[in-house]
Design a protein around this motif. Structure first.
Motif, mmCIF file in Angstrom:
data_model
loop_
_atom_site.group_PDB
_atom_site.id
_atom_site.type_symbol
_atom_site.label_atom_id
_atom_site.label_comp_id
_atom_site.label_asym_id
_atom_site.label_seq_id
_atom_site.Cartn_x
_atom_site.Cartn_y
_atom_site.Cartn_z
ATOM 1 N N VAL A 13 0.857 -1.181 0.000
ATOM 2 C CA VAL A 13 0.000 0.000 0.000
ATOM 3 C C VAL A 13 0.896 1.236 0.000
ATOM 4 O O VAL A 13 1.695 1.435 0.916
ATOM 5 C CB VAL A 13 -0.933 0.016 1.229
ATOM 6 C CG1 VAL A 13 -1.769 1.288 1.256
ATOM 7 C CG2 VAL A 13 -1.834 -1.221 1.224
ATOM 8 N N PHE A 14 0.741 2.041 -1.048
ATOM 9 C CA PHE A 14 1.487 3.290 -1.174
ATOM 10 C C PHE A 14 0.512 4.427 -0.872
ATOM 11 O O PHE A 14 -0.259 4.835 -1.738
ATOM 12 C CB PHE A 14 2.071 3.423 -2.588
ATOM 13 C CG PHE A 14 3.069 2.345 -2.930
ATOM 14 C CD1 PHE A 14 4.417 2.534 -2.695
ATOM 15 C CD2 PHE A 14 2.653 1.141 -3.495
ATOM 16 C CE1 PHE A 14 5.347 1.539 -3.013
ATOM 17 C CE2 PHE A 14 3.561 0.148 -3.821
ATOM 18 C CZ PHE A 14 4.911 0.348 -3.574
ATOM 19 N N PRO A 15 0.510 4.939 0.365
ATOM 20 C CA PRO A 15 -0.534 5.860 0.813
ATOM 21 C C PRO A 15 -0.176 7.323 0.578
ATOM 22 O O PRO A 15 0.976 7.671 0.297
ATOM 23 C CB PRO A 15 -0.624 5.561 2.306
ATOM 24 C CG PRO A 15 0.795 5.240 2.677
ATOM 25 C CD PRO A 15 1.396 4.547 1.474
ATOM 26 N N GLY A 16 -1.179 8.168 0.724
ATOM 27 C CA GLY A 16 -0.994 9.593 0.510
ATOM 28 C C GLY A 16 -0.252 10.308 1.623
ATOM 29 O O GLY A 16 0.203 11.446 1.431
ATOM 30 N N HIS A 17 -0.107 9.666 2.773
ATOM 31 C CA HIS A 17 0.649 10.231 3.894
ATOM 32 C C HIS A 17 1.275 9.076 4.667
ATOM 33 O O HIS A 17 0.815 7.946 4.613
ATOM 34 C CB HIS A 17 -0.254 11.044 4.833
ATOM 35 C CG HIS A 17 -0.947 12.184 4.163
ATOM 36 N ND1 HIS A 17 -0.370 13.426 3.996
ATOM 37 C CD2 HIS A 17 -2.181 12.269 3.601
ATOM 38 C CE1 HIS A 17 -1.216 14.219 3.364
ATOM 39 N NE2 HIS A 17 -2.318 13.544 3.115
ATOM 40 N N MET A 18 2.338 9.379 5.371
ATOM 41 C CA MET A 18 3.037 8.400 6.209
ATOM 42 C C MET A 18 3.727 7.327 5.371
ATOM 43 O O MET A 18 3.950 7.517 4.179
ATOM 44 C CB MET A 18 2.101 7.810 7.265
ATOM 45 C CG MET A 18 1.556 8.872 8.226
ATOM 46 S SD MET A 18 0.555 8.219 9.583
ATOM 47 C CE MET A 18 -0.980 7.862 8.768
#
Length: 212
Positions: free
Chosen positions: A187-192
């Motif tokens: 999972v490549f998330p928008g934050h962190m």
């Protein structure tokens, strides 16, 4: 697959530049800020940008869209339900002190269910509302990768207190991702930080009602 992550802007948003290893074509996901930095990276890699993919249109995810689109000629793919936000970005910035950001008319819209062939990747568009009304996740199944924007984070989930947010809808979106993709999926998330579905299934406190 080669993924380069750039954490940009005052809200520390993650932008991703994606290509096959050594390839000369790429896509970029959620260019939120610092256009010069992102354009410098594109130039340094010597890649042609096939597309600018937006998971949603909150200002911290779209602030660099217009300058990158102008400089590269890459078409913008925007969630259909949020086109009006991209067309008038500053009208939707909820707090003072951010911007100014330039608006953009997207060349393409997505709403979930599409399959995109870009930069040599087959990219499935998954409708994942809850954080915002039209939010989508970009899935590259062959690479076991999700570009999830602000749906799912490392040990957290997207906020639902902004206009159009809905906690129950967000949880259904997350449950759909957990049910559709294997635990090994990154999972490549928008934050962190970058995480995986399996890690979040096992440890994310917000998901216990889904996995317990």
């Amino acid at each position: 697959m080669e993924v380069r992550m750039f954490t940009v802007g005052p809200v520390q948003e993650n932008c991703f530049l994606i290509r096959h290893d050594g390839a000369d074509r790429a896509v970029i996901v959620d260019p939120g800020e610092e256009a010069e930095k992102l354009l410098g990276a594109i130039e340094a890699l010597g890649v042609q940008l096939d597309a600018i993919l937006l998971t949603h249109t909150h200002f911290d995810h779209v602030g660099a869209v217009a300058p990158i689109a102008k400089a590269t000629g890459a078409p913008v793919y925007c969630p259909k339900l949020e086109v009006q936000v991209l067309q008038d970005v500053m009208a939707y910035v909820p707090w003072p002190g951010f911007g100014p950001y330039e608006s953009w008319d997207p060349e393409h819209t997505v709403e979930g269910g599409e399959t995109l062939e870009l930069a040599g990747f087959t990219i499935d568009v998954v409708f994942t509302p809850g954080h915002s009304p039209g939010h989508v996740t970009y899935a590259i199944a062959d690479e076991q990768a999700l570009f999830s924007g602000d749906v799912l984070f490392q040990s957290s989930i997207g906020r639902t207190d902004l206009p159009g947010g809905d906690f129950e809808v967000l949880m259904r979106s997350i449950a759909d991702l957990l049910g559709r993709f294997p635990d090994e999926t990154q999972v490549f998330p928008g934050h962190m930080g970058i995480t995986s579905l399996g890690a979040e299934r096992a440890t994310n406190p917000f998901l216990q009602e889904l996995t317990g």
